[in-house]
Scaffold this motif. Structure first.
Motif, PDB file in Angstrom:
ATOM      1  N   LEU A 146       0.833  -1.196   0.000  1.00 55.20           N
ATOM      2  CA  LEU A 146       0.000   0.000   0.000  1.00 55.20           C
ATOM      3  C   LEU A 146       0.870   1.249   0.000  1.00 55.20           C
ATOM      4  O   LEU A 146       1.937   1.281   0.606  1.00 55.20           O
ATOM      5  CB  LEU A 146      -0.925   0.014   1.217  1.00 55.20           C
ATOM      6  CG  LEU A 146      -1.969  -1.089   1.271  1.00 55.20           C
ATOM      7  CD1 LEU A 146      -2.743  -1.020   2.577  1.00 55.20           C
ATOM      8  CD2 LEU A 146      -2.908  -0.991   0.084  1.00 55.20           C
ATOM      9  N   THR A 147       0.370   2.278  -0.663  1.00 53.77           N
ATOM     10  CA  THR A 147       1.101   3.536  -0.765  1.00 53.77           C
ATOM     11  C   THR A 147       0.323   4.645  -0.058  1.00 53.77           C
ATOM     12  O   THR A 147      -0.853   4.474   0.289  1.00 53.77           O
ATOM     13  CB  THR A 147       1.283   3.942  -2.240  1.00 53.77           C
ATOM     14  OG1 THR A 147      -0.019   4.220  -2.784  1.00 53.77           O
ATOM     15  CG2 THR A 147       1.961   2.837  -3.044  1.00 53.77           C
ATOM     16  N   ALA A 148       0.972   5.777   0.114  1.00 49.48           N
ATOM     17  CA  ALA A 148       0.300   6.941   0.681  1.00 49.48           C
ATOM     18  C   ALA A 148      -0.893   7.327  -0.198  1.00 49.48           C
ATOM     19  O   ALA A 148      -1.941   7.736   0.307  1.00 49.48           O
ATOM     20  CB  ALA A 148       1.272   8.103   0.819  1.00 49.48           C
ATOM     21  N   THR A 149      -0.750   7.164  -1.505  1.00 49.43           N
ATOM     22  CA  THR A 149      -1.843   7.475  -2.426  1.00 49.43           C
ATOM     23  C   THR A 149      -3.037   6.560  -2.167  1.00 49.43           C
ATOM     24  O   THR A 149      -4.194   7.007  -2.205  1.00 49.43           O
ATOM     25  CB  THR A 149      -1.363   7.358  -3.887  1.00 49.43           C
ATOM     26  OG1 THR A 149      -0.265   8.248  -4.058  1.00 49.43           O
ATOM     27  CG2 THR A 149      -2.460   7.675  -4.874  1.00 49.43           C
ATOM     28  N   ASP A 150      -2.781   5.285  -1.889  1.00 49.75           N
ATOM     29  CA  ASP A 150      -3.864   4.351  -1.567  1.00 49.75           C
ATOM     30  C   ASP A 150      -4.602   4.787  -0.304  1.00 49.75           C
ATOM     31  O   ASP A 150      -5.846   4.779  -0.265  1.00 49.75           O
ATOM     32  CB  ASP A 150      -3.316   2.933  -1.349  1.00 49.75           C
ATOM     33  CG  ASP A 150      -2.701   2.321  -2.578  1.00 49.75           C
ATOM     34  OD1 ASP A 150      -3.134   2.651  -3.697  1.00 49.75           O
ATOM     35  OD2 ASP A 150      -1.763   1.507  -2.420  1.00 49.75           O
ATOM     36  N   ILE A 151      -3.846   5.154   0.714  1.00 48.78           N
ATOM     37  CA  ILE A 151      -4.450   5.585   1.977  1.00 48.78           C
ATOM     38  C   ILE A 151      -5.262   6.860   1.761  1.00 48.78           C
ATOM     39  O   ILE A 151      -6.406   6.973   2.218  1.00 48.78           O
ATOM     40  CB  ILE A 151      -3.373   5.809   3.057  1.00 48.78           C
ATOM     41  CG1 ILE A 151      -2.576   4.525   3.324  1.00 48.78           C
ATOM     42  CG2 ILE A 151      -3.985   6.378   4.339  1.00 48.78           C
ATOM     43  CD1 ILE A 151      -3.366   3.377   3.883  1.00 48.78           C
ATOM     44  N   GLU A 152      -4.693   7.826   1.050  1.00 44.24           N
ATOM     45  CA  GLU A 152      -5.392   9.090   0.777  1.00 44.24           C
ATOM     46  C   GLU A 152      -6.680   8.843  -0.005  1.00 44.24           C
ATOM     47  O   GLU A 152      -7.713   9.454   0.283  1.00 44.24           O
ATOM     48  CB  GLU A 152      -4.478  10.041   0.009  1.00 44.24           C
ATOM     49  CG  GLU A 152      -3.333  10.576   0.855  1.00 44.24           C
ATOM     50  CD  GLU A 152      -2.235  11.241   0.023  1.00 44.24           C
ATOM     51  OE1 GLU A 152      -2.452  11.515  -1.175  1.00 44.24           O
ATOM     52  OE2 GLU A 152      -1.156  11.474   0.587  1.00 44.24           O
TER      53      GLU A 152
ATOM     54  N   ARG B  66     -10.406   9.611   1.271  1.00 45.31           N
ATOM     55  CA  ARG B  66     -11.235  10.515   0.469  1.00 45.31           C
ATOM     56  C   ARG B  66     -12.593   9.880   0.178  1.00 45.31           C
ATOM     57  O   ARG B  66     -13.642  10.523   0.315  1.00 45.31           O
ATOM     58  CB  ARG B  66     -10.522  10.858  -0.845  1.00 45.31           C
ATOM     59  CG  ARG B  66     -11.265  11.896  -1.684  1.00 45.31           C
ATOM     60  CD  ARG B  66     -10.449  12.341  -2.886  1.00 45.31           C
ATOM     61  NE  ARG B  66     -10.058  11.258  -3.768  1.00 45.31           N
ATOM     62  CZ  ARG B  66     -10.845  10.738  -4.713  1.00 45.31           C
ATOM     63  NH1 ARG B  66     -12.047  11.195  -4.905  1.00 45.31           N
ATOM     64  NH2 ARG B  66     -10.407   9.751  -5.472  1.00 45.31           N
ATOM     65  N   VAL B  67     -12.602   8.603  -0.179  1.00 45.55           N
ATOM     66  CA  VAL B  67     -13.858   7.903  -0.462  1.00 45.55           C
ATOM     67  C   VAL B  67     -14.721   7.830   0.798  1.00 45.55           C
ATOM     68  O   VAL B  67     -15.918   8.129   0.768  1.00 45.55           O
ATOM     69  CB  VAL B  67     -13.596   6.494  -1.030  1.00 45.55           C
ATOM     70  CG1 VAL B  67     -14.871   5.665  -1.060  1.00 45.55           C
ATOM     71  CG2 VAL B  67     -12.983   6.584  -2.416  1.00 45.55           C
ATOM     72  N   LEU B  68     -14.125   7.459   1.922  1.00 45.24           N
ATOM     73  CA  LEU B  68     -14.896   7.330   3.156  1.00 45.24           C
ATOM     74  C   LEU B  68     -15.445   8.681   3.612  1.00 45.24           C
ATOM     75  O   LEU B  68     -16.601   8.774   4.049  1.00 45.24           O
ATOM     76  CB  LEU B  68     -14.051   6.686   4.251  1.00 45.24           C
ATOM     77  CG  LEU B  68     -13.708   5.215   4.000  1.00 45.24           C
ATOM     78  CD1 LEU B  68     -12.721   4.711   5.047  1.00 45.24           C
ATOM     79  CD2 LEU B  68     -14.961   4.351   3.972  1.00 45.24           C
ATOM     80  N   ARG B  69     -14.648   9.721   3.499  1.00 43.28           N
ATOM     81  CA  ARG B  69     -15.136  11.060   3.870  1.00 43.28           C
ATOM     82  C   ARG B  69     -16.255  11.509   2.936  1.00 43.28           C
ATOM     83  O   ARG B  69     -17.230  12.121   3.378  1.00 43.28           O
ATOM     84  CB  ARG B  69     -13.978  12.054   3.862  1.00 43.28           C
ATOM     85  CG  ARG B  69     -13.034  11.840   5.032  1.00 43.28           C
ATOM     86  CD  ARG B  69     -11.879  12.828   5.011  1.00 43.28           C
ATOM     87  NE  ARG B  69     -10.977  12.538   6.100  1.00 43.28           N
ATOM     88  CZ  ARG B  69      -9.661  12.447   5.977  1.00 43.28           C
ATOM     89  NH1 ARG B  69      -9.068  12.654   4.800  1.00 43.28           N
ATOM     90  NH2 ARG B  69      -8.908  12.160   7.021  1.00 43.28           N
ATOM     91  N   HIS B  70     -16.114  11.216   1.670  1.00 42.54           N
ATOM     92  CA  HIS B  70     -17.162  11.565   0.705  1.00 42.54           C
ATOM     93  C   HIS B  70     -18.462  10.829   1.054  1.00 42.54           C
ATOM     94  O   HIS B  70     -19.546  11.427   1.039  1.00 42.54           O
ATOM     95  CB  HIS B  70     -16.712  11.221  -0.722  1.00 42.54           C
ATOM     96  CG  HIS B  70     -17.747  11.549  -1.758  1.00 42.54           C
ATOM     97  ND1 HIS B  70     -17.889  12.804  -2.286  1.00 42.54           N
ATOM     98  CD2 HIS B  70     -18.711  10.779  -2.319  1.00 42.54           C
ATOM     99  CE1 HIS B  70     -18.891  12.797  -3.143  1.00 42.54           C
ATOM    100  NE2 HIS B  70     -19.409  11.583  -3.184  1.00 42.54           N
ATOM    101  N   MET B  71     -18.344   9.539   1.347  1.00 46.65           N
ATOM    102  CA  MET B  71     -19.523   8.762   1.723  1.00 46.65           C
ATOM    103  C   MET B  71     -20.171   9.366   2.974  1.00 46.65           C
ATOM    104  O   MET B  71     -21.399   9.505   3.042  1.00 46.65           O
ATOM    105  CB  MET B  71     -19.141   7.299   1.972  1.00 46.65           C
ATOM    106  CG  MET B  71     -18.764   6.543   0.708  1.00 46.65           C
ATOM    107  SD  MET B  71     -18.047   4.910   1.046  1.00 46.65           S
ATOM    108  CE  MET B  71     -19.466   4.036   1.680  1.00 46.65           C
ATOM    109  N   HIS B  72     -19.364   9.717   3.951  1.00 46.36           N
ATOM    110  CA  HIS B  72     -19.880  10.279   5.202  1.00 46.36           C
ATOM    111  C   HIS B  72     -20.625  11.586   4.942  1.00 46.36           C
ATOM    112  O   HIS B  72     -21.749  11.787   5.426  1.00 46.36           O
ATOM    113  CB  HIS B  72     -18.728  10.487   6.183  1.00 46.36           C
ATOM    114  CG  HIS B  72     -19.187  10.874   7.543  1.00 46.36           C
ATOM    115  ND1 HIS B  72     -19.252  12.180   7.951  1.00 46.36           N
ATOM    116  CD2 HIS B  72     -19.630  10.122   8.580  1.00 46.36           C
ATOM    117  CE1 HIS B  72     -19.697  12.222   9.184  1.00 46.36           C
ATOM    118  NE2 HIS B  72     -19.941  10.988   9.600  1.00 46.36           N
ATOM    119  N   THR B  73     -20.030  12.461   4.174  1.00 52.31           N
ATOM    120  CA  THR B  73     -20.662  13.744   3.853  1.00 52.31           C
ATOM    121  C   THR B  73     -21.959  13.538   3.091  1.00 52.31           C
ATOM    122  O   THR B  73     -22.987  14.166   3.394  1.00 52.31           O
ATOM    123  CB  THR B  73     -19.692  14.627   3.040  1.00 52.31           C
ATOM    124  OG1 THR B  73     -18.524  14.853   3.829  1.00 52.31           O
ATOM    125  CG2 THR B  73     -20.321  15.949   2.661  1.00 52.31           C
TER     126      THR B  73
END
Length: 153
Positions: A129-135, A139-146
């Motif tokens: 896994l890379t930093a890009t994967d984590i980011e 981003r997806v989880l925050r988008h879903m939450h919003t």
């Protein structure tokens, strides 16, 4: 940049994320609860201590709102944490009837041990896994939450 997914494809992909999150969360919770660092600390108490550690003293309603859990549940977790001398209730200058919940020295030590243990476990996961994967995941989880917040008003 890749094109956004069509609504049906997006729905299928997000549903797969929901299915994956549950078992990962429950397994992580079992690891935390069974670790020596947690020393019998429940996931609920851990969540309250972690919130106080990151955000500072808060009222039960503030903690409940932030963690999106019921006030009654958070009150039970605060009571449990208080029984273990992890938190104390202090006067709230902004509201006489809603005390502030504050970490004690023992509570700070306990949550620091649990967080250190979690980091140790997560560091052993390995993989590519890379930093890009984590980011991207965040981003997806925050988008879903919003988006869910907007749908529920």
């Amino acid at each position: 940049m890749p094109a956004a997914l069509r609504p049906d494809d997006l729905a299928k992909g997000l549903a797969q994320i929901f299915v994956a999150i549950g078992p990962v969360y429950r397994k992580a919770a079992r690891v935390v609860e069974s670790s020596e660092a947690a020393s019998g600390m429940s996931v609920g108490v851990r969540a309250v201590l972690d919130h106080l550690y990151r955000e500072g003293e808060r009222t039960v309603p503030q903690i409940a709102e932030s963690l999106e859990l019921s006030r009654q549940y958070i009150q039970r977790m605060v009571n449990d944490a208080s029984g273990d001398d992890f938190v104390e209730l202090v006067a709230n200058p902004a509201h006489r009837r809603s005390s502030l919940v504050r970490l004690t020295g023992d509570g700070r030590t306990a949550i620091e041990r649990v967080v250190a243990r979690e980091h140790e476990v997560m560091a052993r996961i390995g993989g590519t896994l890379t930093a890009t994967d984590i980011e991207a995941t965040l981003r997806v989880l925050r988008h879903m939450h919003t988006a869910l917040d907007e749908l529920t008003g």
